[in-house]
Design a protein around this motif. Sequence first.
Motif, PDB file in Angstrom:
ATOM      1  N   ASN A 107      -4.048 -32.868   2.898  1.00  0.00           N
ATOM      2  CA  ASN A 107      -3.035 -32.083   2.194  1.00  0.00           C
ATOM      3  C   ASN A 107      -2.559 -30.980   3.120  1.00  0.00           C
ATOM      4  N   TYR A 108      -1.236 -30.811   3.198  1.00  0.00           N
ATOM      5  CA  TYR A 108      -0.637 -29.689   3.909  1.00  0.00           C
ATOM      6  C   TYR A 108      -0.058 -28.756   2.856  1.00  0.00           C
ATOM      7  N   PHE A 109      -0.333 -27.465   3.005  1.00  0.00           N
ATOM      8  CA  PHE A 109       0.229 -26.443   2.129  1.00  0.00           C
ATOM      9  C   PHE A 109       1.143 -25.594   3.001  1.00  0.00           C
ATOM     10  N   PHE A 110       2.442 -25.692   2.750  1.00  0.00           N
ATOM     11  CA  PHE A 110       3.431 -25.049   3.608  1.00  0.00           C
ATOM     12  C   PHE A 110       4.168 -23.925   2.901  1.00  0.00           C
ATOM     13  N   THR A 111       4.547 -22.925   3.680  1.00  0.00           N
ATOM     14  CA  THR A 111       5.628 -22.022   3.329  1.00  0.00           C
ATOM     15  C   THR A 111       6.679 -22.279   4.399  1.00  0.00           C
ATOM     16  N   LEU A 112       7.835 -22.755   3.960  1.00  0.00           N
ATOM     17  CA  LEU A 112       8.908 -23.146   4.877  1.00  0.00           C
ATOM     18  C   LEU A 112      10.145 -22.303   4.629  1.00  0.00           C
ATOM     19  N   THR A 113      10.874 -22.021   5.691  1.00  0.00           N
ATOM     20  CA  THR A 113      12.211 -21.455   5.565  1.00  0.00           C
ATOM     21  C   THR A 113      13.167 -22.626   5.704  1.00  0.00           C
ATOM     22  N   VAL A 114      14.041 -22.775   4.717  1.00  0.00           N
ATOM     23  CA  VAL A 114      14.994 -23.894   4.698  1.00  0.00           C
ATOM     24  C   VAL A 114      16.409 -23.359   4.522  1.00  0.00           C
ATOM     25  N   LYS A 115      17.373 -24.216   4.888  1.00  0.00           N
ATOM     26  CA  LYS A 115      18.782 -23.897   4.696  1.00  0.00           C
ATOM     27  C   LYS A 115      19.381 -24.972   3.812  1.00  0.00           C
ATOM     28  N   ASP A 116      20.148 -24.543   2.816  1.00  0.00           N
ATOM     29  CA  ASP A 116      20.822 -25.462   1.905  1.00  0.00           C
ATOM     30  C   ASP A 116      22.156 -25.883   2.519  1.00  0.00           C
ATOM     31  N   SER A 117      22.779 -26.907   1.947  1.00  0.00           N
ATOM     32  CA  SER A 117      24.061 -27.401   2.459  1.00  0.00           C
ATOM     33  C   SER A 117      25.170 -26.348   2.356  1.00  0.00           C
ATOM     34  N   ASP A 118      25.015 -25.364   1.470  1.00  0.00           N
ATOM     35  CA  ASP A 118      26.030 -24.305   1.382  1.00  0.00           C
ATOM     36  C   ASP A 118      25.755 -23.168   2.372  1.00  0.00           C
TER      37      ASP A 118
END
Length: 162
Positions: A107-118
């Motif tokens: 199991n990987y437990f992540f905190t990710l920074t993501v960018k949406d299509s907008d």
Amino acid sequence: FFESSGVSTTATAAHSSLRPMQGRRVILTAVLGLVAFSLMEGVAASVVPGGVSGPKPVSESALHAAKQAITLLNSSPALRAPLGATVEKLELVAVKEVRTQVVAGLNYFFTLTVKDSDGSTFDIETNVWERRWLEGKNDAAGQPWTVTKVQRVVSENSAESN
């Protein structure tokens, strides 16, 4: 006694001189055993079998797992639903934190920074279950990668601005 038994006094003297040395070996072995035990006890306190690790540096395998999570989230509106109705496609910007847990797989437990299509950027927490031995198998019930949790991270700054 030694003369009559056929044992030389020289051999007896050499044997008796080994006794103190054997005693030192026993003491040294005992001390080393205690040191080893105390070191193992410290390790056992920090590593719990089946427990979740502390934060780790981002390895190649962790980055691969994060990318798999984004691929799975992009393939399923139902998985993305907890992120908000307007979230359509995600792009991985950064892996902020990764922790792991050994289970039947990893199991990987992540905190990710993501960018949406907008173009909006935000953080998410997601858990990904990796079972690499299933890669290449055509079994819908047993996929090698499964997202088991996803949620948007609400930061103090975003809570104050709302």
